[in-house]
Design a protein around this motif. Structure first.
Motif, PDB file in Angstrom:
ATOM      1  N   CYS A 317      23.341  33.654  65.249  1.00  0.00           N
ATOM      2  CA  CYS A 317      22.717  34.927  64.877  1.00  0.00           C
ATOM      3  C   CYS A 317      21.263  34.680  64.460  1.00  0.00           C
ATOM      4  CB  CYS A 317      23.494  35.577  63.739  1.00  0.00           C
ATOM      5  SG  CYS A 317      22.847  37.213  63.275  1.00  0.00           S
ATOM      6  N   LEU A 318      20.378  35.576  64.888  1.00  0.00           N
ATOM      7  CA  LEU A 318      18.987  35.556  64.476  1.00  0.00           C
ATOM      8  C   LEU A 318      18.668  36.912  63.856  1.00  0.00           C
ATOM      9  CD1 LEU A 318      19.309  33.985  67.402  1.00  0.00           C
ATOM     10  CD2 LEU A 318      16.860  33.683  67.145  1.00  0.00           C
ATOM     11  N   VAL A 319      18.166  36.908  62.638  1.00  0.00           N
ATOM     12  CA  VAL A 319      17.791  38.151  61.961  1.00  0.00           C
ATOM     13  C   VAL A 319      16.282  38.143  61.778  1.00  0.00           C
ATOM     14  CG1 VAL A 319      18.036  39.562  59.900  1.00  0.00           C
ATOM     15  CG2 VAL A 319      20.010  38.326  60.796  1.00  0.00           C
ATOM     16  N   GLY A 320      15.619  39.199  62.259  1.00  0.00           N
ATOM     17  CA  GLY A 320      14.160  39.267  62.182  1.00  0.00           C
ATOM     18  C   GLY A 320      13.693  40.418  61.316  1.00  0.00           C
ATOM     19  N   ASP A 321      12.664  40.150  60.516  1.00  0.00           N
ATOM     20  CA  ASP A 321      12.036  41.178  59.674  1.00  0.00           C
ATOM     21  C   ASP A 321      10.728  41.585  60.356  1.00  0.00           C
ATOM     22  OD1 ASP A 321      11.494  42.779  57.365  1.00  0.00           O
ATOM     23  OD2 ASP A 321      10.037  41.260  56.759  1.00  0.00           O
ATOM     24  N   ILE A 322      10.643  42.862  60.783  1.00  0.00           N
ATOM     25  CA  ILE A 322       9.510  43.345  61.583  1.00  0.00           C
ATOM     26  C   ILE A 322       8.415  43.855  60.655  1.00  0.00           C
ATOM     27  CG2 ILE A 322       8.813  44.925  63.413  1.00  0.00           C
ATOM     28  CD1 ILE A 322      11.865  45.136  64.091  1.00  0.00           C
ATOM     29  N   ARG A 323       7.232  43.294  60.787  1.00  0.00           N
ATOM     30  CA  ARG A 323       6.098  43.717  59.963  1.00  0.00           C
ATOM     31  C   ARG A 323       4.853  43.873  60.843  1.00  0.00           C
ATOM     32  NH1 ARG A 323       6.815  41.563  53.911  1.00  0.00           N
ATOM     33  NH2 ARG A 323       9.079  41.751  53.860  1.00  0.00           N
ATOM     34  N   PHE A 370      19.413  47.124  65.724  1.00  0.00           N
ATOM     35  CA  PHE A 370      18.346  47.305  64.741  1.00  0.00           C
ATOM     36  C   PHE A 370      18.899  48.024  63.517  1.00  0.00           C
ATOM     37  CE2 PHE A 370      16.487  47.062  68.919  1.00  0.00           C
ATOM     38  CZ  PHE A 370      15.376  46.247  68.749  1.00  0.00           C
ATOM     39  N   ASP A 371      18.346  47.673  62.368  1.00  0.00           N
ATOM     40  CA  ASP A 371      18.803  48.310  61.126  1.00  0.00           C
ATOM     41  C   ASP A 371      17.691  48.267  60.087  1.00  0.00           C
ATOM     42  OD1 ASP A 371      20.614  49.528  59.337  1.00  0.00           O
ATOM     43  OD2 ASP A 371      21.071  47.583  58.438  1.00  0.00           O
ATOM     44  N   GLU A 372      17.032  49.426  59.873  1.00  0.00           N
ATOM     45  CA  GLU A 372      16.029  49.574  58.811  1.00  0.00           C
ATOM     46  C   GLU A 372      14.960  48.483  58.840  1.00  0.00           C
ATOM     47  OE1 GLU A 372      18.110  49.857  55.143  1.00  0.00           O
ATOM     48  OE2 GLU A 372      19.049  51.776  55.626  1.00  0.00           O
ATOM     49  N   GLY A 373      14.221  48.403  59.932  1.00  0.00           N
ATOM     50  CA  GLY A 373      13.138  47.443  60.033  1.00  0.00           C
ATOM     51  C   GLY A 373      13.595  46.021  60.291  1.00  0.00           C
ATOM     52  N   GLU A 374      14.843  45.865  60.608  1.00  0.00           N
ATOM     53  CA  GLU A 374      15.416  44.543  60.830  1.00  0.00           C
ATOM     54  C   GLU A 374      16.007  44.498  62.233  1.00  0.00           C
ATOM     55  OE1 GLU A 374      17.749  42.312  57.517  1.00  0.00           O
ATOM     56  OE2 GLU A 374      19.281  43.200  58.817  1.00  0.00           O
ATOM     57  N   VAL A 375      15.761  43.418  62.957  1.00  0.00           N
ATOM     58  CA  VAL A 375      16.367  43.237  64.275  1.00  0.00           C
ATOM     59  C   VAL A 375      17.407  42.124  64.166  1.00  0.00           C
ATOM     60  CG1 VAL A 375      14.444  41.731  64.988  1.00  0.00           C
ATOM     61  CG2 VAL A 375      15.984  42.656  66.706  1.00  0.00           C
ATOM     62  N   ILE A 376      18.598  42.400  64.693  1.00  0.00           N
ATOM     63  CA  ILE A 376      19.701  41.443  64.644  1.00  0.00           C
ATOM     64  C   ILE A 376      20.039  41.055  66.072  1.00  0.00           C
ATOM     65  CG2 ILE A 376      22.086  41.038  63.898  1.00  0.00           C
ATOM     66  CD1 ILE A 376      21.667  43.421  61.927  1.00  0.00           C
ATOM     67  N   VAL A 377      19.965  39.746  66.361  1.00  0.00           N
ATOM     68  CA  VAL A 377      20.207  39.251  67.708  1.00  0.00           C
ATOM     69  C   VAL A 377      21.282  38.164  67.664  1.00  0.00           C
ATOM     70  CG1 VAL A 377      19.213  38.152  69.754  1.00  0.00           C
ATOM     71  CG2 VAL A 377      17.793  39.672  68.340  1.00  0.00           C
ATOM     72  N   TYR A 378      22.262  38.300  68.533  1.00  0.00           N
ATOM     73  CA  TYR A 378      23.221  37.208  68.762  1.00  0.00           C
ATOM     74  C   TYR A 378      22.893  36.621  70.125  1.00  0.00           C
ATOM     75  CZ  TYR A 378      26.096  38.785  64.854  1.00  0.00           C
ATOM     76  OH  TYR A 378      26.550  39.112  63.596  1.00  0.00           O
ATOM     77  N   ILE A 379      22.697  35.295  70.164  1.00  0.00           N
ATOM     78  CA  ILE A 379      22.391  34.636  71.430  1.00  0.00           C
ATOM     79  C   ILE A 379      23.402  33.522  71.678  1.00  0.00           C
ATOM     80  CG2 ILE A 379      20.676  33.149  70.288  1.00  0.00           C
ATOM     81  CD1 ILE A 379      19.247  33.012  73.036  1.00  0.00           C
ATOM     82  N   GLU A 380      23.869  33.468  72.899  1.00  0.00           N
ATOM     83  CA  GLU A 380      24.821  32.428  73.294  1.00  0.00           C
ATOM     84  C   GLU A 380      24.153  31.060  73.156  1.00  0.00           C
ATOM     85  OE1 GLU A 380      27.080  30.943  77.386  1.00  0.00           O
ATOM     86  OE2 GLU A 380      25.898  32.798  77.373  1.00  0.00           O
ATOM     87  N   ALA A 381      24.830  30.113  72.490  1.00  0.00           N
ATOM     88  CA  ALA A 381      24.221  28.797  72.249  1.00  0.00           C
ATOM     89  C   ALA A 381      25.289  27.725  72.150  1.00  0.00           C
ATOM     90  CB  ALA A 381      23.388  28.825  70.964  1.00  0.00           C
TER      91      ALA A 381
END
Length: 556
Positions: A317-323, A370-381
């Motif tokens: 899982c990758l969680v990103g904070d968008i600014r 996406f959730d309140e300025g946050e992007v949540i990505v699951y990537i196969e690894a």
């Protein structure tokens, strides 16, 4: 094509008329009585009646009158002979033949009023028939969309009823349907061919309201027309069409084009609604998967499959904070684009697009929400290479995003790889924790792996001990109060000072302070805490207290 000169001549009132030149198939949209001077009183496709009064025996004046009517692009000219004119001179007929223009004689006894009545009734009946035909086609087009058919079927209906080649593109100029439209013109307009084209103002060829919205493109000696498909004032796509000549577009043709435009707008609205519904379903599904501990059973796996997800692969899982760093104005894709003024939907669209593209490049499945300025990505690894995969993936995403959305930065937290499957909630919690820890330590846009946060997690566990919490509060209380009261940042000063291993010169440069100003701040820190920055134990206690206090801020 509507009423033509041939249709008019079939009316009983013209039984005694005598056609002096070749009969043309030009359309007749109106009929009027016009004497000299013509000026601008005759419009295109108008059937003109005249007695020749004012010309009399002056052949030159009559010649100029006929030339003026021809220049006005009238459909035909009928002279009532027997009083002012008795015979049309041959030189006049020769001019008409040279311009493929029809001239005829009407007996003086036939009243113009009767002719006007019969011709206008014919035009009215034809127009009513055309309106009924256009209404039938309108209903067929609407039913085409409502019954789940696509844009290709819409262009087929248009072509079958008008024989006008047409194509439909979306707002990105991607062709979605084509019916006999020259592909070369599409490639020129989309920049795939080097031939130049220009947008020109079309000459008015009808009084239909749609004419005002038609754009004309000239491509060398050729041309084509374009109509913009709009819904809720938002551009959805384009309808391109290419009649052989301008005059081929009759009122009925334009009405059918107008109804086609409406059907296209309805189709795009329906398509967008379906797409938005699918996006909401996917968002809700992934948010529940990430934020709650759900049982992964056959029912959930089946639901995921319907949404295009395969949960039986290993993911990190990758969680990103968008600014945003700055605000500038301009179009998307340019340096002047304002990301802060762009809608959240548009911003998320570009991020989703680049996540999907990066996954395709690496041949890895991705799931994004996406959730309140946050992007949540699951990537196969894979277990052994997941840090490398995550970094390659984020490099691809960020490089293209920075070109599309100027000023955007995303800080990332990355979870650990799990040996087993179905650890979606735990992976999200780890990535979110790594993100929160990383934001306290790094600048915006950095990446923090959960596996690199062991020290911070250890300190977070310690921070919940009551006795340790008391020590931290007792050590920093006066320092915190001083910063709040004086609007200073002594705690940050200490963090930088400790980062540079108590080197005053390096710390002063990093904080952009004069050496004496820094020394003054350090003395304040010692006085407020009662600790010496030269004593190793005091220095360790202060560092530990500051780190625990900052971790407490993250949790809040």
């Amino acid at each position: 094509m509507g009423v033509t000169v041939e249709n008019v001549l079939r009316l009983p009132i013209f039984e005694q008329a005598k056609v002096l030149t070749k009969i043309t198939d030009k359309p007749v949209q109106w009929i009027s009585v016009i004497e000299t001077p013509v000026e601008n009183f005759v419009r295109n496709n108008e059937f003109v009646l005249s007695t020749g009064v004012g010309c009399g025996d002056d052949v030159t004046a009559l010649e100029e009158y006929v030339k003026d009517v021809i220049r006005a692009d009238a459909s035909a000219l009928a002279f009532a002979t027997g009083r002012y004119l008795y015979k049309i001179p041959d030189r006049i007929l020769k001019i008409a033949e040279e311009h493929n223009f029809m001239i005829m004689e009407i007996p003086w006894e036939v009243r113009f009023g009767d002719i006007l009545h019969d011709v206008l009734r014919l035009i009215s009946e034809e127009k009513q028939t055309g309106q009924q035909r256009a209404e039938t086609i309108r209903q067929e087009l609407i039913n085409c969309v409502l019954n789940g058919k696509g844009l290709q079927e819409i262009t087929t209906i248009l072509y079958d009823n008008t024989h006008i080649p047409a194509a439909i593109s979306d707002h990105n100029k991607q062709i979605r349907a084509n019916q006999q439209f020259d592909r070369y013109f599409l490639d020129v307009l989309n920049g795939k061919e080097n031939e130049a084209f220009q947008l020109v103002s079309p000459e008015p060829f009808s009084d239909h309201p749609l004419v005002h919205y038609i754009e004309k493109y000239e491509i060398g000696p050729h041309f084509c027309y374009q109509l913009t498909i709009l819904s809720n004032y938002k551009k959805q796509g384009y309808l391109l069409f290419k009649p052989e000549e301008d005059h081929e577009l009759s009122w009925v043709d334009l009405s059918i084009l107008e109804h086609t435009l409406t059907a296209c707008a309805l189709y795009f609205v329906k398509e967008n609604a379906i797409e938005m519904t699918e996006i909401r379903l996917k968002d809700n599904f992934l948010l529940e998967l990430a934020k709650t501990e759900v049982d992964i059973d056959k029912s959930l796996l089946a639901k995921a499959h319907l949404l295009g997800y395969d949960l039986e692969k290993p993911y990190v899982c990758l969680v990103g904070d968008i600014r945003f760093k700055k605000q500038i104005d301009g179009p998307v894709g340019s340096e002047e684009h304002s990301v802060q003024s762009s809608s959240m939907h548009s911003r998320n669209y570009y991020i989703q697009k680049e996540v999907t593209h990066a996954g395709d490049v690496l041949k890895r499945q991705t799931m994004t929400t996406f959730d309140e300025g946050e992007v949540i990505v699951y990537i196969e690894a894979d277990a052994n290479t997941y840090p490398e995969t995550a970094n390659q993936f984020l490099d691809l995403v960020e490089r293209r995003l920075h070109e599309l959305l100027a000023g955007i930065t995303i800080s990332w937290g990355v979870s650990c790889h799990k040996d087993g499957l179905y650890n979606f909630h735990q992976s999200y919690e780890e990535a979110a924790t790594a993100l929160n820890i990383g934001r306290q330590k790094h600048e915006d846009g950095d990446r923090t792996f959960f596996s690199d946060t062991r020290m911070n997690r250890l300190l977070m566990a310690l921070s919940h001990e009551k006795e340790i919490e008391f020590i931290v509060q007792n050590t920093l209380e006066k320092l915190i109060e001083y910063d709040q009261r004086r609007q200073t940042d002594l705690i940050h000063t200490f963090i930088v000072y400790n980062k540079y291993n108590s080197n005053v010169s390096q710390t002063a440069r990093a904080l952009n302070l004069h050496r004496q100003s820094l020394l003054h701040r350090l003395r304040n820190i010692e006085q407020l805490t009662g600790l010496s920055l030269l004593d190793a134990d005091d220095l360790f206690l202060l560092e530990l207290s500051v780190r625990l206090w900052m971790l407490k801020k993250i949790e809040k």
